[in-house]
Write an enzyme that holds these catalytic residues in place. Sequence first.
Site, short mmCIF file in Angstrom:
data_model
loop_
_atom_site.label_atom_id
_atom_site.label_comp_id
_atom_site.label_asym_id
_atom_site.label_seq_id
_atom_site.Cartn_x
_atom_site.Cartn_y
_atom_site.Cartn_z
N ASP A 1 -51.94 -9.59 -100.74
CA ASP A 1 -50.78 -10.54 -100.33
C ASP A 1 -51.29 -11.16 -99.09
OD1 ASP A 1 -48.94 -9.39 -102.24
OD2 ASP A 1 -47.48 -8.59 -101.12
N ASP B 1 -35.70 32.13 -107.94
CA ASP B 1 -34.95 33.22 -107.02
C ASP B 1 -33.45 32.90 -107.48
OD1 ASP B 1 -34.29 30.93 -105.55
OD2 ASP B 1 -35.87 31.39 -104.00
N ASP C 1 -41.79 39.45 -108.94
CA ASP C 1 -42.85 39.91 -108.06
C ASP C 1 -44.32 40.13 -108.47
OD1 ASP C 1 -40.74 40.30 -106.29
OD2 ASP C 1 -40.31 42.38 -107.30
N HIS D 1 -50.10 -1.25 -106.63
CA HIS D 1 -49.13 -2.20 -106.13
C HIS D 1 -49.10 -2.21 -104.65
CE1 HIS D 1 -44.78 -3.11 -104.62
NE2 HIS D 1 -45.29 -4.19 -105.35
N ASN D 2 -49.20 -3.40 -104.04
CA ASN D 2 -49.17 -3.55 -102.48
C ASN D 2 -50.15 -2.53 -101.78
OD1 ASN D 2 -47.35 -5.53 -102.76
ND2 ASN D 2 -45.63 -4.13 -101.63
N HIS E 1 -47.09 -7.32 -95.86
CA HIS E 1 -45.86 -7.60 -96.87
C HIS E 1 -44.97 -8.47 -96.36
CE1 HIS E 1 -42.61 -5.60 -99.54
NE2 HIS E 1 -43.19 -6.63 -100.17
N GLU F 1 -53.63 -5.45 -105.32
CA GLU F 1 -53.11 -6.56 -105.00
C GLU F 1 -53.47 -6.82 -103.42
OE1 GLU F 1 -48.38 -7.51 -104.90
OE2 GLU F 1 -49.00 -5.93 -105.40
N ASP G 1 -41.74 34.90 -107.78
CA ASP G 1 -41.01 35.28 -109.35
C ASP G 1 -41.67 34.04 -110.28
OD1 ASP G 1 -40.40 37.50 -108.38
OD2 ASP G 1 -38.41 36.62 -107.62
N SER H 1 -46.95 -11.33 -114.83
CA SER H 1 -46.56 -10.20 -113.96
C SER H 1 -44.79 -9.96 -114.14
CB SER H 1 -46.79 -10.38 -112.58
OG SER H 1 -48.09 -10.03 -112.13
N LYS I 1 -53.11 -18.64 -109.33
CA LYS I 1 -52.52 -19.70 -109.91
C LYS I 1 -53.68 -20.48 -110.02
CE LYS I 1 -47.99 -19.18 -107.52
NZ LYS I 1 -47.21 -19.45 -106.12
N GLU J 1 -51.52 -12.61 -104.47
CA GLU J 1 -50.32 -13.05 -104.18
C GLU J 1 -50.35 -14.28 -102.98
OE1 GLU J 1 -48.05 -12.60 -106.32
OE2 GLU J 1 -48.77 -10.97 -107.20
N ASP K 1 -59.64 38.53 -91.20
CA ASP K 1 -60.14 39.46 -90.32
C ASP K 1 -60.01 38.85 -88.75
OD1 ASP K 1 -62.07 40.78 -88.55
OD2 ASP K 1 -63.68 39.37 -89.08
#
Length: 991
Positions: free
Chosen positions: A342, A714, A683, A310-311, A355, A340, A659, A526, A440, A389, A151
């Site tokens: 760090d 296509d 179509d 991860h990270n 990081h 994780e 298509d 790891s 650790k 870490e 509309d």
Amino acid sequence: PNTFGPPLERCMCTMQTGTQMTKLKGKKKGLVRFFYLDEHKSCIRWRPSRKHDKAKITIDSIHEVCEGKKSEIFQRYAESRFDPNCCFSIYHGDRVKSLDLVSTNGDDARTWITGLKYLMAGISDEDNMWSLGFILNSYNTWLQQTFSEADKNGDGNLSLREVLKLLRKLNVKLPKQKVVEMFQKADTDDNQGLLAFEEFCTFYKMISTRRGLYLIMLSYSNNKEFMDLNDLVHFMENEQKMVGVTREYCMETISQFEPCPHNLQNMVLGIDGFTNYMRSPAGDIFNPEHHFVHQDMTQPLCNYFIDSSHNTYLTGDQLLSESRVDMYAYVLQAGCRCVEVDCWDGPDGEPIIHHGYTLTSKILFKDVIETINKYAFTKNPYPVILSIENHCTVPQQKKMAEYLVEVLQEKVDLSTVNMNETRKMPSPELLKGKVLIKGKKLPMNIDDDAEEGDVSDEDSGEEEEEDEEDTRISTDVRFFTTVKIDGRGKTMRLSRALSDLVKYTKSVRVHDIETQAYMSSWQVSSLNESIVNQIMALKPAQLVRFNQRQLLRVYPSNYRVDSSNFNPQPFWNAGIHMVALNYQTEGRMLELNKAKFSTNGNCGYILKPKCMNQGFFNPNLEDPLPGQKKTQLVLKIISGQQLPKPKDSMLGDRGEVIDPSVEVEIIGLPVDCCKQQTRVVDDNGFNPMWEETMVFSLHMAQIALVRFQVWDNDSLGQKFIGQRTIAFISMMPGYRHVYLEGMEEASIFVHVAVHDVSGKPRTGGCISVVSPKGSRTGGCISVVSPEGPRTRGCISIVSPEEPRTRGCISIVSPEGPRTGGCISVVSPEGPRTGGCISVVSPEGPRTGGCISVVSPEGPRTEGCISIVSPEGSRTGGCISVVSPEGPRTGGCISVVSPEGPRTEGCISIVSPEGSRTGGCISVVSPEGPRTGGCISVVSPEGSRTGGCISVVSPEGPRTGGCISIVSPEGSRTGETNYVVSGILATWGAPV
């Protein structure tokens, strides 16, 4: 909703009226915009904007609304510039972007925060987008939004021109005259030439009536225009494989989905009601029970796959992107259970997270722990693993331990976990509400009074220890400690306060996959993806056994600086528990991960298959589960509904009608991975019809994923439209809708059937044909009997194990002795018998009516048949079989040697003279010697031996050694014929 109190209506009214607020963007000056809630309460819009109608945020895409100046964007502005009471942030979208707003006063901010939280609560009531209310309400909401967007002049009506433009946007290609006719038919009010919303709904219904659903309804209602209660019970039980369907349940279904008052009064379901029912969660391909935790959660942690990140803190690449605290809230609420952290030394004695050795931004460790504490268990109670870490000095390590204890409190207190002194890992059930610290730990020989100590290289198993550039795998794969090429080792000082928080998830280096973790499984290793790939190539079975004893985590290669993801499936195949992915990178790999963990209530834990948790298993074998049944998936791709144009379409909604084609891919063990694609429908993106069947055979269905992808085709190639990936074990049988992920109303309509690879449905009585293992047995066919002993009179045929017995066939009886009347034939042991066949009886002679045939060891098998090898060369290698002494031993079979020496190596078996010995089989030798080594088997003359199979020898010598199997004369077992490599085989009707 009532918890939001009386001001709620005022909130909605104020939001829909609109509020002028400042939108913050980077460090630039804020943009003043007018924000408002649309009339359907489904999205936030603003103006002015260069995006025009696309300047919106849908309510269902909002993850969180945060008060105050907590986002990264607010942190970039001067501390005193904005009043915190006027600030709030809206986190939304797949990549969790933030819309940061500043209102002119605190009341306006409070109104928007309250209203948005109410709307979010309404949408997430059932915690999944396939809830009943969402499916049905979203359809009406979608129609209202579609109407409003079409509309253009905002007068509340659609002209014919606006309708034609809308149809092009919806990928509907109809002749203009047909559109005009339907437009005029729907235009019933006094305002001729324009469609109001109710009239538009009528018009839309005309163009969207589903022919496929209508035909299904007719087939189950005996060609009536509606389904009564008996029809509905029949459909649900026979087609949808529902169990225990009652008339009361069907009455509830009709009351819920039938819109027609007349049909409701008569308690019948018309086409509109049937369409509503099939579009609801009851017709979705995903098993609704799997929206909730349904697996055994009391086994040790190492028996589960664990959803891992991860990270976690990063929002983009590994070098320059922004670190954000709210990424932890996002992944935890998405189901991730291993995040994780760090940790590095920060200013003012405060540890930070980023990081290392890159230009990524930094966030406070304390803020991350507070966010984890807030969101760890909002969606599910199962344990979260905090993979630390640790790069900090001892003073900041103590600070980390202090925050972990103060903020997480009882969540990190594992003294209440009762393990009964066992060294096995605790279960997810036992660890509910707990946060496990993976890190650790100080060696046992450290003095108890020492506040810190050294941790050597051998005591750690963290990411920085697996640097790809200076490590290698030991040439003896049994010992694949990552060895430093330059011989350097290193130690670090570790705080006892931080070490004491580590209990069940001590980080250790992988040093010996064959012996490690036999004494204790309270440890985690790891490994980099590159190292794990080498191990999987050299010692896959040993890696599976290693994962039965302790936890293993695999993380992306250091070279994936763009935060791309690896394919997680090969690592799951090896039983690796924590396959850590970059959650900030949307795409195929994250979609596989989402599908994997959706199958158990999205709780982040999936029970591994039993074969991965005990015993020998090699995922790389061609037959990884010998002796176990395989699974066949038969998928019929019927049609599509409202498939959109590709997102990157050059002309957008004005582009050509698509298509489409559908691609189905199996992702699992290497031997199971394959894909098939339908033809292209030209179509038509609105309601394309394919009506194509795909058949997949799976060795290990319980670990497989099924991925549906829709492509626009296509002359330049294919463009991706959308996808839905589902775990095989979560697929429902029967007629189902596959809704494309993240797309309103776009779906594929399919029929799903699952049965054994033998072709035998779970009602028994059929035979499955499998090609032989070795290609040297040229043209031989292996047929395996039904596993269940109830399929009386069936025959199982197995191809020869040795390729040297060229053209020979081995037939084995069903497993149980209760299948009276079966014949067991085993191929010769050595190649010297040149195409001859020896016949062996079922396991015991007590199975009355069976034939016991052995080599001439002795006549002690009373009433049975003894086969004697040819005494002379005059019979040309044939076998002479003599019947028992008297014909009174009813049920025995008389076998006579070939009439002439020309049929060298063949055997002629004649059924008993009386037809009363139902279930016997008559075998006649080939008519000519040209079909050397072939056997012709004909079913008994009497039809009373239901379930017998007629096997006819090949018509010509070109099919050397092949067998053609024809179904029994009686069609009551409901067979479906398939042609496999030129052989006609009978398969049972799919379940």
